[in-house]
Design a protein around this motif. Structure first.
Motif, PDB file in Angstrom:
ATOM      1  N   LEU A   1       0.829  -1.209   0.000  1.00  0.00           N
ATOM      2  CA  LEU A   1       0.000   0.000   0.000  1.00  0.00           C
ATOM      3  C   LEU A   1       0.863   1.258   0.000  1.00  0.00           C
ATOM      4  CD1 LEU A   1      -2.756  -1.127   2.526  1.00  0.00           C
ATOM      5  CD2 LEU A   1      -3.060  -0.665   0.091  1.00  0.00           C
ATOM      6  N   ARG A   2       1.995   1.214   0.718  1.00  0.00           N
ATOM      7  CA  ARG A   2       2.878   2.385   0.719  1.00  0.00           C
ATOM      8  C   ARG A   2       3.467   2.633  -0.671  1.00  0.00           C
ATOM      9  NH1 ARG A   2       4.668  -0.291   5.582  1.00  0.00           N
ATOM     10  NH2 ARG A   2       3.736   0.720   7.423  1.00  0.00           N
ATOM     11  N   LYS A   3       3.790   1.525  -1.376  1.00  0.00           N
ATOM     12  CA  LYS A   3       4.282   1.687  -2.747  1.00  0.00           C
ATOM     13  C   LYS A   3       3.188   2.215  -3.668  1.00  0.00           C
ATOM     14  CE  LYS A   3       7.717  -2.024  -2.409  1.00  0.00           C
ATOM     15  NZ  LYS A   3       8.123  -3.373  -2.914  1.00  0.00           N
ATOM     16  N   ALA A   4       1.951   1.785  -3.389  1.00  0.00           N
ATOM     17  CA  ALA A   4       0.841   2.239  -4.233  1.00  0.00           C
ATOM     18  C   ALA A   4       0.577   3.726  -4.074  1.00  0.00           C
ATOM     19  CB  ALA A   4      -0.421   1.447  -3.887  1.00  0.00           C
ATOM     20  N   GLU A   5       0.947   4.305  -2.907  1.00  0.00           N
ATOM     21  CA  GLU A   5       0.742   5.732  -2.694  1.00  0.00           C
ATOM     22  C   GLU A   5       1.567   6.579  -3.661  1.00  0.00           C
ATOM     23  OE1 GLU A   5       1.664   6.424   1.359  1.00  0.00           O
ATOM     24  OE2 GLU A   5      -0.234   5.638   2.122  1.00  0.00           O
ATOM     25  N   THR A   6       2.720   6.058  -4.051  1.00  0.00           N
ATOM     26  CA  THR A   6       3.622   6.831  -4.931  1.00  0.00           C
ATOM     27  C   THR A   6       3.586   6.349  -6.372  1.00  0.00           C
ATOM     28  OG1 THR A   6       5.462   5.356  -4.365  1.00  0.00           O
ATOM     29  CG2 THR A   6       5.160   7.338  -3.009  1.00  0.00           C
ATOM     30  N   THR A   7       2.752   5.353  -6.663  1.00  0.00           N
ATOM     31  CA  THR A   7       2.667   4.806  -8.020  1.00  0.00           C
ATOM     32  C   THR A   7       1.401   5.302  -8.684  1.00  0.00           C
ATOM     33  OG1 THR A   7       3.829   2.821  -7.293  1.00  0.00           O
ATOM     34  CG2 THR A   7       2.638   2.703  -9.393  1.00  0.00           C
ATOM     35  N   PRO A   8       1.488   5.863  -9.868  1.00  0.00           N
ATOM     36  CA  PRO A   8       0.284   6.343 -10.558  1.00  0.00           C
ATOM     37  C   PRO A   8      -0.660   5.187 -10.861  1.00  0.00           C
ATOM     38  CG  PRO A   8       2.282   7.226 -11.568  1.00  0.00           C
ATOM     39  CD  PRO A   8       2.710   6.162 -10.613  1.00  0.00           C
ATOM     40  N   ALA A   9      -1.936   5.484 -10.849  1.00  0.00           N
ATOM     41  CA  ALA A   9      -2.940   4.454 -11.122  1.00  0.00           C
ATOM     42  C   ALA A   9      -2.884   4.070 -12.585  1.00  0.00           C
ATOM     43  CB  ALA A   9      -4.336   4.978 -10.769  1.00  0.00           C
ATOM     44  N   ILE A  10      -2.966   2.767 -12.868  1.00  0.00           N
ATOM     45  CA  ILE A  10      -2.968   2.255 -14.239  1.00  0.00           C
ATOM     46  C   ILE A  10      -4.414   2.010 -14.628  1.00  0.00           C
ATOM     47  CG2 ILE A  10      -2.197   0.410 -15.759  1.00  0.00           C
ATOM     48  CD1 ILE A  10       0.129  -0.048 -13.879  1.00  0.00           C
TER      49      ILE A  10
END
Length: 565
Positions: A446-455
């Motif tokens: 989830l922490r990585k998802a915070e900085t990854t743009p949504a696909i």
């Protein structure tokens, strides 16, 4: 002959036995209740002729396969010394020493006949043992030791039984030949079971990669696998029992379970639970159905020998006492060897108390395998040589079976009262550790998802882009809070509900997709824990089921969502 009505009635008695067990608040073991129901059915006119070879072929492979699957491989490796000693060494010693003791009590029986009887009585019954201790707080090590022993001693006992029976019929016996044949039968069974399992695992992976991953067919094929191992090994003169056990171990190591779909794992767990329950119950019902005719044979035998029934009962008690004493000595010998090895290697040694030793001794219950073995002795009706004093051997064995079950059902609960509770539950510790590691893996993702743009499909307007980003941030924040709460509570499992489906379909889709990614991350972490032996495969299987259930819920929720927003 088994008719449809007879089979249905047996299944009804199986269900009734569970209700009676609950009525007595499980103070009376279900095996005892099943035997009583079987005796009542036999007295009421239900009769069935037990065919030993067919009986062992139908019941032993799936039950041993299921029991071997529940045996954690790590603990089996740690306890392999005492398990193999009890399963092989103690069986051979019991056959020889108890055979001489029985011959001393009954000199009218020849020594080979006494060896045959002691060999049939030497193995413990895995079904009876697991049924008697089910639901009781047995220390983990004792439970694993009993389960591991019961997996293998049927094979060693039946091999000794065949040699003793051949000696009694022909008078020809060679210790050197017997030892060589024993090794061939044992290692041949292990090799055949392992080879069949390896081939099955390879074929399963090929079919799965080719798209032939169909749940029902896979479950049926796995159900047939232990029968194939058993039949193939027996046809080659090897141990079908060891083939089924070894095959299950190879199946666990091959990764078939992990490669199977979630639906296959969930449904197969339910199927195997039902098969084990029904087959366990039927074994004790068949045992109860045989008792009325065996009691009649005992009465006829007593009249023919002009002795009182009490003397026959005393004889059964004496033989049971000899087998029990031999087992107690063997257990203490195993404990002594482990203590000596620990002193030599300068490693900690957990002493087994007197009460625990008594429990291990009385848990050596004789059951259906013993009865099937003695009933397989030739009667001479088909023109073959009859086994000497066959009726006496069968009746004595049946008496020891019933006595061992009754005594164990009384003594085991008493022993457990004097065995100190485990100060540290290793399985619970491992489970808590695994839960924390899985939750941390989810939080890391989830922490990585915070900085990854949504696909996602490129938005048509800036408002859509802002709405998607806001939804993504909201979903991540909500899931982070949820998993953080789980981590703080360690084993709490709050239900996850979808947001307002009518107003936030996009939120729901993003949440479900992210949860599937989390499940994959948790599974990967769990495989690493098993690879580093931080948890055993039993803990892995329990957690795997929880993840499978969660994934099934996610897929079910996804199917309810509209295809288009």
């Amino acid at each position: 002959m088994l008719t449809i009505e007879f089979i249905l009635l047996l299944l009804l008695l199986t269900a009734v036995s569970s209700l009676i067990t609950l009525r007595f608040r499980q103070k009376v073991p279900q095996p005892v209740i099943l035997i009583v129901l079987g005796v009542c059915a036999g007295l009421a006119g239900m009769h069935v002729q037990l065919h030993p070879e067919l009986f062992m072929f139908v019941f032993l492979p799936p039950l041993l396969f299921a029991d071997a699957f529940r045996m954690p491989l790590r603990e089996f490796g740690e306890l392999r010394g005492p398990i193999l000693f009890l399963a092989f060494g103690l069986v051979v010693l019991s056959t020889l020493l108890c055979g001489y003791a029985i011959h001393w009590i009954l000199p009218v029986m020849s020594l080979p006949v006494c060896f045959t009887l002691s060999a049939a009585l030497s193995p413990t019954d895995t079904v009876a043992v697991s049924s008697l201790i089910k639901g009781r707080r047995v220390p983990t090590r004792l439970l694993q030791l009993l389960s591991g022993e019961a997996l293998f001693n049927d094979a060693s006992g039946l091999v000794c039984f065949r040699f003793a029976m051949a000696d009694a019929l022909t008078g020809e016996f060679s210790y050197q030949q017997a030892f060589g044949t024993f090794l061939l039968v044992a290692f041949g069974g292990l090799a055949i079971g392992g080879l069949v399992a390896w081939v099955a695992a390879r074929l399963n992976k090929m079919l799965t990669r080719s798209g032939y991953d169909e749940t029902q067919s896979q479950i049926v094929l796995v159900l047939l696998l232990p029968f194939l191992m058993y039949a193939l090994a027996e046809s080659m003169g090897c141990s079908g029992i060891l083939a089924a056990v070894a095959g299950c171990m190879v199946v666990k190591l091959s990764g078939i379970v992990e490669d199977a779909s979630t639906s296959t794992r969930l449904q197969s767990a339910t199927v195997w639970t039902m098969v084990s329950y029904v087959f366990n119950a039927l074994i004790f019902l068949f045992l109860g159905l045989q008792l009325p005719s065996l009691l009649q044979s005992a009465h006829t035998l007593v009249l023919a020998q002009h002795v009182g029934m009490w003397r026959f009962g005393l004889l059964v008690v004496q033989i049971y006492g000899i087998m029990l004493g031999m087992r107690f000595i063997g257990i203490w010998l195993s404990i002594t060897c482990r203590w000596a090895a620990a002193r030599i290697k300068h490693i900690p040694f957990a002493a087994t108390g007197f009460a625990a030793s008594l429990l291990l001794s009385f848990a050596g219950v004789r059951g259906a395998v013993t009865l099937a073995a003695v009933l397989s002795l030739p009667t001479g009706e088909d023109g073959t040589m009859p086994f000497p004093t066959r009726e006496a051997v069968v009746v004595i064995a049946a008496g020891v079976i019933v006595l061992s079950l009754l005594v164990a059902s009384v003594i085991i609960p008493l022993c457990l009262k004097f065995i100190p509770a485990e100060l540290v539950d290793k399985n619970a510790q491992e489970e808590n550790l695994a839960r924390q590691r899985l939750l941390r893996a989810a939080l890391d993702l989830l922490r990585k998802a915070e900085t990854t743009p949504a696909i996602e499909t490129p938005p048509e307007t800036d408002e859509d882009k802002a709405a998607i980003e806001a939804a993504r941030v909201e979903v991540i924040a909500r899931l982070t809070k949820l998993y953080q709460t789980r981590l703080e509570q360690e084993d709490a499992t709050p239900r996850i509900a979808l947001a307002d489906r009518r107003n936030a379909i996009r939120h729901a889709r993003m949440e479900l997709a992210l949860r599937l990614q989390i499940l994959r991350a948790e599974r990967q972490t769990m495989r690493e824990l098993v690879a580093h032996q931080d948890i055993n495969d039993q803990t892995e299987w329990k957690l795997q089921q929880e993840l499978d259930y969660e994934e099934e819920v996610i897929h079910a929720l996804a199917q309810r969502l509209p295809k288009e927003v």
